[in-house]
Design a protein around this motif. Structure first.
Motif, PDB file in Angstrom:
ATOM      1  N   LEU A  68     -14.785 -17.051  -2.247  1.00  0.00           N
ATOM      2  CA  LEU A  68     -15.317 -15.733  -1.905  1.00  0.00           C
ATOM      3  C   LEU A  68     -14.504 -14.609  -2.541  1.00  0.00           C
ATOM      4  N   LEU A  69     -13.184 -14.746  -2.548  1.00  0.00           N
ATOM      5  CA  LEU A  69     -12.344 -13.717  -3.169  1.00  0.00           C
ATOM      6  C   LEU A  69     -12.591 -13.661  -4.677  1.00  0.00           C
ATOM      7  N   SER A  70     -12.757 -14.825  -5.282  1.00  0.00           N
ATOM      8  CA  SER A  70     -13.064 -14.866  -6.713  1.00  0.00           C
ATOM      9  C   SER A  70     -14.423 -14.253  -6.991  1.00  0.00           C
ATOM     10  N   ASN A  71     -15.357 -14.430  -6.047  1.00  0.00           N
ATOM     11  CA  ASN A  71     -16.675 -13.825  -6.185  1.00  0.00           C
ATOM     12  C   ASN A  71     -16.580 -12.300  -6.199  1.00  0.00           C
ATOM     13  N   CYS A  72     -15.716 -11.753  -5.356  1.00  0.00           N
ATOM     14  CA  CYS A  72     -15.489 -10.299  -5.356  1.00  0.00           C
ATOM     15  C   CYS A  72     -14.960  -9.843  -6.716  1.00  0.00           C
ATOM     16  N   LYS A  73     -14.052 -10.594  -7.269  1.00  0.00           N
ATOM     17  CA  LYS A  73     -13.450 -10.233  -8.552  1.00  0.00           C
ATOM     18  C   LYS A  73     -14.456 -10.378  -9.692  1.00  0.00           C
ATOM     19  N   TYR A  74     -15.271 -11.423  -9.625  1.00  0.00           N
ATOM     20  CA  TYR A  74     -16.204 -11.752 -10.704  1.00  0.00           C
ATOM     21  C   TYR A  74     -17.172 -10.616 -11.017  1.00  0.00           C
ATOM     22  N   TRP A  75     -17.830 -10.077 -10.000  1.00  0.00           N
ATOM     23  CA  TRP A  75     -18.851  -9.054 -10.244  1.00  0.00           C
ATOM     24  C   TRP A  75     -18.233  -7.762 -10.772  1.00  0.00           C
ATOM     25  N   LEU A  76     -16.994  -7.495 -10.379  1.00  0.00           N
ATOM     26  CA  LEU A  76     -16.297  -6.315 -10.902  1.00  0.00           C
ATOM     27  C   LEU A  76     -15.957  -6.479 -12.375  1.00  0.00           C
ATOM     28  N   GLU A  77     -15.429  -7.627 -12.704  1.00  0.00           N
ATOM     29  CA  GLU A  77     -14.945  -7.845 -14.071  1.00  0.00           C
ATOM     30  C   GLU A  77     -16.073  -8.153 -15.041  1.00  0.00           C
ATOM     31  N   GLU A  78     -17.019  -8.980 -14.626  1.00  0.00           N
ATOM     32  CA  GLU A  78     -18.062  -9.433 -15.537  1.00  0.00           C
ATOM     33  C   GLU A  78     -19.155  -8.377 -15.731  1.00  0.00           C
ATOM     34  N   PHE A  79     -19.482  -7.635 -14.680  1.00  0.00           N
ATOM     35  CA  PHE A  79     -20.611  -6.702 -14.756  1.00  0.00           C
ATOM     36  C   PHE A  79     -20.203  -5.237 -14.592  1.00  0.00           C
ATOM     37  N   HIS A  80     -18.929  -5.004 -14.339  1.00  0.00           N
ATOM     38  CA  HIS A  80     -18.401  -3.642 -14.199  1.00  0.00           C
ATOM     39  C   HIS A  80     -19.017  -2.887 -13.024  1.00  0.00           C
ATOM     40  N   PHE A  81     -19.367  -3.622 -11.952  1.00  0.00           N
ATOM     41  CA  PHE A  81     -19.753  -2.932 -10.727  1.00  0.00           C
ATOM     42  C   PHE A  81     -18.589  -2.074 -10.254  1.00  0.00           C
ATOM     43  N   ASP A  82     -18.914  -1.018  -9.519  1.00  0.00           N
ATOM     44  CA  ASP A  82     -17.904  -0.057  -9.083  1.00  0.00           C
ATOM     45  C   ASP A  82     -17.540  -0.208  -7.612  1.00  0.00           C
ATOM     46  N   GLY A  83     -17.890  -1.332  -7.039  1.00  0.00           N
ATOM     47  CA  GLY A  83     -17.552  -1.569  -5.644  1.00  0.00           C
ATOM     48  C   GLY A  83     -18.664  -2.292  -4.924  1.00  0.00           C
ATOM     49  N   TYR A  84     -18.518  -2.358  -3.606  1.00  0.00           N
ATOM     50  CA  TYR A  84     -19.440  -3.162  -2.798  1.00  0.00           C
ATOM     51  C   TYR A  84     -19.748  -2.499  -1.464  1.00  0.00           C
ATOM     52  N   ARG A  85     -20.961  -2.738  -0.995  1.00  0.00           N
ATOM     53  CA  ARG A  85     -21.271  -2.587   0.427  1.00  0.00           C
ATOM     54  C   ARG A  85     -21.342  -3.998   0.991  1.00  0.00           C
ATOM     55  N   PHE A  86     -20.479  -4.302   1.946  1.00  0.00           N
ATOM     56  CA  PHE A  86     -20.451  -5.639   2.544  1.00  0.00           C
ATOM     57  C   PHE A  86     -21.481  -5.694   3.666  1.00  0.00           C
ATOM     58  N   ASP A  87     -22.458  -6.557   3.496  1.00  0.00           N
ATOM     59  CA  ASP A  87     -23.555  -6.659   4.449  1.00  0.00           C
ATOM     60  C   ASP A  87     -23.155  -7.466   5.684  1.00  0.00           C
ATOM     61  N   GLY A  88     -23.615  -7.018   6.828  1.00  0.00           N
ATOM     62  CA  GLY A  88     -23.599  -7.811   8.056  1.00  0.00           C
ATOM     63  C   GLY A  88     -22.251  -8.315   8.509  1.00  0.00           C
ATOM     64  N   ILE A  89     -21.190  -7.505   8.390  1.00  0.00           N
ATOM     65  CA  ILE A  89     -19.882  -8.050   8.742  1.00  0.00           C
ATOM     66  C   ILE A  89     -19.722  -8.222  10.247  1.00  0.00           C
ATOM     67  N   THR A  90     -20.572  -7.575  11.045  1.00  0.00           N
ATOM     68  CA  THR A  90     -20.514  -7.810  12.494  1.00  0.00           C
ATOM     69  C   THR A  90     -20.702  -9.285  12.791  1.00  0.00           C
ATOM     70  N   SER A  91     -21.607  -9.914  12.057  1.00  0.00           N
ATOM     71  CA  SER A  91     -21.854 -11.346  12.246  1.00  0.00           C
ATOM     72  C   SER A  91     -20.622 -12.178  11.928  1.00  0.00           C
ATOM     73  N   MET A  92     -19.798 -11.691  11.009  1.00  0.00           N
ATOM     74  CA  MET A  92     -18.579 -12.401  10.638  1.00  0.00           C
ATOM     75  C   MET A  92     -17.473 -12.221  11.676  1.00  0.00           C
ATOM     76  N   LEU A  93     -17.401 -11.032  12.248  1.00  0.00           N
ATOM     77  CA  LEU A  93     -16.255 -10.668  13.079  1.00  0.00           C
ATOM     78  C   LEU A  93     -16.222 -11.384  14.421  1.00  0.00           C
ATOM     79  N   TYR A  94     -17.388 -11.828  14.899  1.00  0.00           N
ATOM     80  CA  TYR A  94     -17.465 -12.394  16.247  1.00  0.00           C
ATOM     81  C   TYR A  94     -18.098 -13.780  16.195  1.00  0.00           C
ATOM     82  N   TRP A  95     -17.537 -14.668  17.000  1.00  0.00           N
ATOM     83  CA  TRP A  95     -18.078 -16.034  17.029  1.00  0.00           C
ATOM     84  C   TRP A  95     -19.536 -16.030  17.489  1.00  0.00           C
ATOM     85  N   ASP A  96     -19.895 -15.093  18.370  1.00  0.00           N
ATOM     86  CA  ASP A  96     -21.290 -15.027  18.809  1.00  0.00           C
ATOM     87  C   ASP A  96     -22.105 -14.081  17.938  1.00  0.00           C
ATOM     88  N   HIS A  97     -21.503 -13.642  16.815  1.00  0.00           N
ATOM     89  CA  HIS A  97     -22.147 -12.778  15.815  1.00  0.00           C
ATOM     90  C   HIS A  97     -22.501 -11.392  16.350  1.00  0.00           C
TER      91      HIS A  97
END
Length: 660
Positions: free
Chosen positions: A306-335
């Motif tokens: 996942l960390l390499s995926n973050c790096k990949y889109w920046l380096e390969e396509f020159h994206f200028d950043g990210y909006r991380f979708d749905g992190i509430t689902s990540m933060l809690y075991w019950d989503h």
């Protein structure tokens, strides 16, 4: 020493131990990854090792599949047959490798993997595949060799980071008026110029990562390193980003690391025959509501992926950043499902996935090391403290948080309250309520508020009259109300926004109806998965006035740079529904009263001369033109630096004045 996050918020003191523990876990994991490197980002290069690569000696392909007993390459080069000459070899630590002569593979050749394990086997797409296409007839997905003779070369530098992003959220596929999927090239030629004309400084591209089901809006990702082939080639995406950069616009990506599609042939689920290679074991590895898989953020190999995926889109396509979708689902075991998060202890009660919290902090570290100018935006509905605080302060390091309460508030207000019941004190509180230390992006509506079963704000305001009464010569009380409130809602939202603003493609001019992608339930129709640009381009329709207002509003924000100052309320007159606040030398005035205009509204204001900058009631925006916009307004002396201002404030009008 107490972390700044806790020091600045006394309500967090009872949870200082938990916050400190999370912070130590982030730093410990960072040390584990950097024992051979100086920076975390230097150790996140999985895409340079795994997958298919052409070298001077030929081709090399590598895969991580610890549970596999054998892996074979299948493709057009061997008639899709299992053959010992195309068997991968174990090279340790669950890794497999094969080397092939240069002439074996060529550009656009199709291939897949055959993975065998004890008790079974299955065809798979490589975990780090960069190009996936679907057969038009069989609907089967295959990896595709992408090695063009003349790959696209970026020509433009990324524009400098804007402290205050004005974001145009866009979906490539639905950006055409035609009943089909649009392309990167069409977007570059026909939609990008519209965004430039409006004045937005950032584009947020949705659904970039390859996803097998179009109707998922891009949120059920199968191939995390592959550009969605529905919209075109990797080179065509690069051309779009490069062109935007040349026009002074930054491009960020809607990245989905909160879950993965459940598909096994196309995705990562049960990739090597085991259910827990990339995902949590047991029930925690499945998201029951979304029908998807949940990453195991505690496993080093998954973190590296996942960390390499973050790096990949920046380096390969020159994206200028990210909006991380749905992190509430990540933060809690019950989503975070069915929770209001009204108490602080809900952020520290053991329901939190601290591995995911660690991952998000490390992701921000990697992104900002790769590109210090990159921005990261968190979509978190729970409001967990620290999401948009620096890692050093005990936070997760996001630059911004989506102010998700704002669109929810607008929908609730429009659904439940009559216009006469709008309480401007509550309105100002809801629009400005945020954690002091966090930067936020405000918006009246995004794509979320217009999904099937819901409506855009404008469609909610005018309903079926949108079909019959939007002509410039038509008179309809619903349309008059809708036009006025649509402009006012956007102006007060951006006027109270703390650090940035977002709009979804087409909503700026009141795009009708809702969004619904082709699916079995609607006869696989594209009617609601497109943008009807002809409506805003038609001189005989009133949509163009909303577009003109949005352009002037964005231009005003760009020129005044009002985000430099926080909104300071001067008047919250609930009885008459008048709201007035300042941002620096700029005065924002709103009369939400549906009927009453106030010809001589007197209030205390900073002393000086006030001149008109923007007026929702201007005839240029299909208003009634009730205000003399050339008039200069002077305060009457009250005390040093303070005066009284008298203004004519028409019903259902908002305007911005400049003090000098």
């Amino acid at each position: 020493m107490m972390l700044k996050l806790v020091e600045d918020d006394k309500l967090l003191r009872p949870f200082a131990g938990i916050i400190e523990k999370r912070h130590r876990q982030v730093l410990a994991m960072e040390r584990e990854f950097t024992y051979r490197t100086t920076r975390l980002s230097d150790s996140c290069n999985s895409y340079l090792y795994y997958g298919l690569h052409r070298t001077n000696e030929g081709w090399v392909f590598r895969e991580w599949a610890p549970n596999a007993t054998a892996i074979y390459l299948l493709g057009e080069f061997n008639d899709w047959r299992k053959h010992p000459d195309y068997a991968l070899t174990k090279v340790g630590n669950g890794n497999w490798e094969i080397k092939l002569p240069q002439e074996t593979l060529e550009h656009k050749m199709l291939y897949r993997l055959l993975v065998e394990w004890n008790g079974g086997s299955g065809e798979r797409l490589p975990s780090h595949v960069r190009r996936v296409i679907q057969d038009e007839y069989t609907k089967i997905y295959s990896a595709q060799v992408w090695d063009p003779l003349n790959p696209y070369q970026m020509r433009h530098e990324s524009p400098k980071r804007s402290e205050y992003p004005l974001i145009y959220e866009a979906h490539i596929g639905m950006s055409t008026e035609h009943r089909r999927v649009s392309t990167f090239t069409e977007f570059r030629l026909f939609v990008l110029p519209r965004i430039v004309d409006l004045g937005y400084n950032t584009i947020q591209l949705m659904a970039v990562q390859e996803h097998p089901y179009y109707g998922s809006f891009g949120y059920q990702v199968a191939n995390f390193f592959a550009v969605s082939s529905r919209f075109g080639t990797p080179d065509e995406l690069k051309a779009l980003i490069d062109t935007a950069h040349g026009m002074g616009i930054r491009v960020i990506m809607d990245i989905v690391h909160s879950h993965a599609v459940n598909n096994e042939v196309e995705g990562l689920s049960r990739f090597d025959g085991s259910y827990d290679q990339y995902f949590y074991p047991g029930n925690r590895g499945f998201h029951s509501l979304w029908g998807s898989r949940c990453f195991d953020y505690g496993k080093h190999e998954v973190l590296n992926f996942l960390l390499s995926n973050c790096k990949y889109w920046l380096e390969e396509f020159h994206f200028d950043g990210y909006r991380f979708d749905g992190i509430t689902s990540m933060l809690y075991w019950d989503h975070g499902l069915d929770k209001d998060f009204t108490e602080y202890n809900l952020y520290y009660d053991g329901n939190q996935d601290e591995n995911a919290i660690t991952y998000l902090a490390l992701a921000n570290r990697v992104i900002h090391q790769v590109d210090p100018e990159a921005i990261t935006i968190a979509e978190d509905m729970s409001g967990m403290p620290g999401v948009a605080s620096p890692i050093e302060d005990g936070g997760m390091g996001f630059d911004y948080r989506m102010n998700m309460g704002t669109p929810d508030y607008w929908i609730k207000l429009l659904k439940e309250k009559r216009d006469e019941e709008w309480h401007v004190g509550d309105l100002f509180y809801e629009l400005t309520n945020k954690r002091e230390e966090e930067h936020t992006i405000s918006y009246a509506e995004s794509h979320d508020q217009a999904l099937v079963g819901d409506k855009t704000i404008f469609f909610r305001l005018v309903d079926k009259a949108i079909y019959t009464s939007m002509g410039v010569f038509d008179k309809n009380i619903l349309i008059e109300r809708g036009m006025a409130l649509h402009k006012m809602i956007r102006l007060v939202t951006i006027g109270t926004a703390a650090d940035g603003y977002l709009n979804f493609m087409g909503n700026e001019w009141g795009h009708p109806e809702w969004i619904d992608f082709p699916r079995e339930g609607n006869g696989w129709s594209y009617d609601h998965a497109r943008r009807l640009w002809s409506l805003v381009d038609d001189e005989n329709l009133r949509f163009r006035f909303l577009n003109a207002f949005d352009k002037s509003m964005i231009q005003t924000v760009n020129e005044t740079r009002v985000f430099h100052w926080r909104p300071e309320p001067l008047v919250r007159d609930n009885e008459r529904q008048v709201l007035i606040f300042t941002r620096g030398d700029y005065l924002f005035v709103f009369n939400f009263n549906p009927e009453k205009s106030f010809p001589d509204y007197v209030f205390d204001a900073p002393s000086g001369k006030y001149t008109m900058l923007l007026d929702t009631d201007s005839k240029n925006f299909d208003g009634l033109g009730r205000i003399d916009e050339k008039m200069e307004h002077f305060t009457r002396y009250v005390s040093p630096g303070r005066g009284q201002l008298s203004l004519y404030i028409p019903a259902r009008t908002g305007f911005v004045l400049k003090r000098s």
